[in-house]
Design a protein around this motif. Structure first.
Motif, mmCIF file in Angstrom:
data_model
loop_
_atom_site.group_PDB
_atom_site.id
_atom_site.type_symbol
_atom_site.label_atom_id
_atom_site.label_comp_id
_atom_site.label_asym_id
_atom_site.label_seq_id
_atom_site.Cartn_x
_atom_site.Cartn_y
_atom_site.Cartn_z
ATOM 1 N N ALA A 10 0.856 -1.184 0.000
ATOM 2 C CA ALA A 10 0.000 0.000 0.000
ATOM 3 C C ALA A 10 0.892 1.234 0.000
ATOM 4 C CB ALA A 10 -0.927 0.001 1.208
ATOM 5 N N MET A 11 0.257 2.402 0.005
ATOM 6 C CA MET A 11 0.960 3.663 0.157
ATOM 7 C C MET A 11 0.592 4.281 1.500
ATOM 8 S SD MET A 11 2.828 4.405 -2.543
ATOM 9 C CE MET A 11 2.990 6.190 -2.513
ATOM 10 N N ALA A 12 1.543 5.010 2.076
ATOM 11 C CA ALA A 12 1.286 5.758 3.309
ATOM 12 C C ALA A 12 1.610 7.222 3.050
ATOM 13 C CB ALA A 12 2.132 5.223 4.453
ATOM 14 N N LEU A 13 0.688 8.100 3.436
ATOM 15 C CA LEU A 13 0.853 9.543 3.251
ATOM 16 C C LEU A 13 0.712 10.218 4.605
ATOM 17 C CD1 LEU A 13 1.076 12.070 1.396
ATOM 18 C CD2 LEU A 13 -1.411 11.971 1.149
ATOM 19 N N ASN A 14 1.789 10.820 5.074
ATOM 20 C CA ASN A 14 1.775 11.505 6.376
ATOM 21 C C ASN A 14 1.231 10.594 7.483
ATOM 22 O OD1 ASN A 14 2.730 13.774 5.025
ATOM 23 N ND2 ASN A 14 0.681 14.638 4.752
ATOM 24 N N ASP A 15 1.689 9.326 7.484
ATOM 25 C CA ASP A 15 1.330 8.336 8.510
ATOM 26 C C ASP A 15 -0.092 7.805 8.366
ATOM 27 O OD1 ASP A 15 1.929 6.642 10.566
ATOM 28 O OD2 ASP A 15 1.765 8.125 12.166
ATOM 29 N N LEU A 16 -0.779 8.129 7.271
ATOM 30 C CA LEU A 16 -2.087 7.545 6.986
ATOM 31 C C LEU A 16 -1.919 6.510 5.873
ATOM 32 C CD1 LEU A 16 -4.338 10.750 7.013
ATOM 33 C CD2 LEU A 16 -4.081 9.036 8.829
ATOM 34 N N VAL A 17 -2.363 5.285 6.139
ATOM 35 C CA VAL A 17 -2.130 4.175 5.219
ATOM 36 C C VAL A 17 -3.422 3.849 4.464
ATOM 37 C CG1 VAL A 17 -1.229 1.821 5.025
ATOM 38 C CG2 VAL A 17 -0.487 3.287 6.913
ATOM 39 N N TRP A 18 -3.283 3.478 3.173
ATOM 40 C CA TRP A 18 -4.438 3.029 2.412
ATOM 41 C C TRP A 18 -5.197 1.958 3.197
ATOM 42 C CZ3 TRP A 18 -2.336 1.859 -3.213
ATOM 43 C CH2 TRP A 18 -2.046 3.071 -3.861
ATOM 44 N N GLU A 19 -6.509 2.023 3.131
ATOM 45 C CA GLU A 19 -7.310 0.999 3.789
ATOM 46 C C GLU A 19 -7.203 -0.342 3.069
ATOM 47 O OE1 GLU A 19 -11.331 2.201 4.299
ATOM 48 O OE2 GLU A 19 -10.833 3.957 5.546
ATOM 49 N N GLU A 20 -7.150 -0.306 1.749
ATOM 50 C CA GLU A 20 -7.032 -1.544 0.972
ATOM 51 C C GLU A 20 -5.579 -1.788 0.617
ATOM 52 O OE1 GLU A 20 -8.974 -3.706 -3.003
ATOM 53 O OE2 GLU A 20 -9.685 -1.735 -2.328
ATOM 54 N N THR A 21 -5.151 -3.042 0.742
ATOM 55 C CA THR A 21 -3.788 -3.416 0.379
ATOM 56 C C THR A 21 -3.836 -4.382 -0.801
ATOM 57 O OG1 THR A 21 -3.752 -5.254 1.959
ATOM 58 C CG2 THR A 21 -2.972 -3.093 2.737
ATOM 59 N N PHE A 22 -2.671 -4.582 -1.447
ATOM 60 C CA PHE A 22 -2.628 -5.335 -2.695
ATOM 61 C C PHE A 22 -1.459 -6.312 -2.683
ATOM 62 C CE2 PHE A 22 -4.634 -1.268 -3.339
ATOM 63 C CZ PHE A 22 -5.790 -1.591 -4.040
ATOM 64 N N SER A 23 -1.599 -7.370 -3.482
ATOM 65 C CA SER A 23 -0.565 -8.407 -3.516
ATOM 66 C C SER A 23 0.676 -7.958 -4.260
ATOM 67 C CB SER A 23 -1.126 -9.686 -4.156
ATOM 68 O OG SER A 23 -1.562 -9.434 -5.489
ATOM 69 N N ASN A 24 0.549 -6.908 -5.058
ATOM 70 C CA ASN A 24 1.680 -6.397 -5.818
ATOM 71 C C ASN A 24 1.443 -4.913 -6.059
ATOM 72 O OD1 ASN A 24 3.890 -6.034 -7.447
ATOM 73 N ND2 ASN A 24 3.336 -7.575 -8.964
ATOM 74 N N MET A 25 2.497 -4.098 -5.985
ATOM 75 C CA MET A 25 2.359 -2.655 -6.194
ATOM 76 C C MET A 25 3.671 -2.091 -6.719
ATOM 77 S SD MET A 25 1.403 0.351 -3.448
ATOM 78 C CE MET A 25 3.106 0.532 -2.883
ATOM 79 N N THR A 26 3.592 -1.255 -7.748
ATOM 80 C CA THR A 26 4.781 -0.642 -8.333
ATOM 81 C C THR A 26 4.493 0.811 -8.699
ATOM 82 O OG1 THR A 26 4.145 -1.395 -10.551
ATOM 83 C CG2 THR A 26 5.622 -2.838 -9.292
#
Length: 390
Positions: free
Chosen positions: A97-113
């Motif tokens: 996932a991505m984190a922005l200012n300590d807030l993380v995406w709620e949904e995560t993924f098996s692969n990310m680029t």
């Protein structure tokens, strides 16, 4: 060592003991000791940021204070231009996932680029895998398992491949390079592909004022520049990439190869007459959008090129040219014989140092800040341009 944008702070990662690392800032260490530290950087607003590890978990520390969220790994730090927003790619329990200012995406993924941060730093995007397939399941791969996610929400459309992307200035659109099948490529905007398909595409950009999507496309074995699917540069090149719009939006430039193995810059479709054998890189517009400078390499020697005119001095290495606010002067960090200095308008400063950071012009363009390290001593100099050019 790393130096702050205003030149008043110098910092470095230091090893205190086995498995104990800290950051030393102007001779003082942070309060917290970490297992590991890497990618120490100053944000544009002067805050000091690094990836840090505590008890086997990674996070981001800002001026010594770790984020609350901890991860299995974190990488690819990105800053907004004002430095107020910090985004990183993260992995936890083998999902991404991505984190922005300590807030993380709620949904995560098996692969990310290919993480992307919006121009104002408020939104994040990345290529994600939404379909699952095994190593041998080629048919599932060809059906399309990849898409873009904006703030963790994936597009409805999937593609065989998705690569680099851009987010519009208002944060409402994402454009990305996509592969529709084994042979056809195009640009997709918010999941909708351009009607036109091509033999290849490169990373798109958004026009800073109109919001139009501009990307290099390959057709008939040659490269051209397209906007919203329509060709805007009639000229065809062996290669065309790294397109950019001037600050006022009135001009477009790109790095091009007019013929095989020869590189230059084209402005509004017109290539410079001078070409280079090895590469052209780090092209940049002047603040008023009327001039373009770039770094170029020919037969192992580096040069600065401004508006198609090559400086007489050649170097072992150069960095991206820096325009003065008025656009009249160009400076660049340079290397010669293992030492570093700065060149301004093709004249070299008479001091050679062990480390030098990119020069910074004053708002009036009459002075320059030089941040240097020589014989272990860091110095912040404010010099008149005349002093450097004398």
């Amino acid at each position: 060592p790393y130096v702050s944008p205003n030149g008043e702070t110098i910092a470095a990662i230091v090893n205190l003991a086995e498995g104990e690392f800290n950051v030393c800032v102007n001779g003082e260490t942070w309060e917290t000791v970490f297992d590991k530290i890497w990618y120490l950087r100053f944000a544009p607003d002067g805050r000091l940021v690094a990836f840090v590890s505590e008890m086997g978990e990674w996070t981001v520390a800002v001026d010594g204070q770790p984020w609350d969220h901890k991860f299995g790994y974190a990488w690819d730090m990105k800053f907004s231009p004002d430095g107020q927003n910090i985004a990183v790619a993260v992995q936890q329990d083998m999902t991404y996932a991505m984190a922005l200012n300590d807030l993380v995406w709620e949904e995560t993924f098996s692969n990310m680029t290919n993480p992307t941060l919006s121009p104002d730093g408020s939104r994040t995007a990345a290529v994600v895998q939404v379909g699952e397939f095994g190593e041998g399941e080629i048919h599932k791969f060809q059906e399309g398992a990849f898409t873009m996610a904006l703030d963790g929400k994936p597009w409805d459309t999937t593609f065989v491949n998705v690569w680099k992307s851009a987010i519009s200035a208002d944060g409402q659109k994402v454009a990305a390079e996509v592969r529709l099948n084994l042979y056809d490529y195009t640009i997709a905007v918010n999941g909708a592909p351009w009607p036109q398909t091509y033999g290849g595409v490169w990373e798109p950009i958004f026009h800073p004022h109109t919001g139009a999507v501009i990307a290099p496309i390959r057709s008939g074995g040659k490269w051209q520049l397209a906007q919203d699917g329509q060709i805007i540069w009639d000229q065809k090149f062996v290669q065309l990439w790294h397109q950019m719009a001037s600050p006022d939006g009135n001009a477009l430039a790109a790095i091009v190869a007019p013929k095989f193995g020869r590189w230059t810059v084209a402005v509004d479709g017109r290539p410079w007459s001078v070409t280079f054998k090895d590469m052209v890189t780090d092209a940049v517009f002047s603040p008023d959008g009327k001039r373009v400078a770039a770094a170029a390499k020919n037969d192992g020697h580096w040069h600065i090129v401004v508006d198609g005119v090559v400086w007489q001095n050649a170097f072992d290495r150069v960095w991206q040219p820096v325009f003065s606010p008025t656009g009249e002067m160009i400076a660049a960090k340079i290397e010669r014989n293992g030492k570093y200095s700065v060149a301004v308008n093709d004249r070299i400063w008479d001091q050679a140092v062990d480390v030098i950071w990119d020069p910074i012009f004053s708002p009036e363009s009459d002075k320059m800040m030089l941040r240097t390290l020589k014989d272990g001593i860091y110095t912040r100099k404010i010099l008149s341009v005349e002093e450097i050019l004398h």
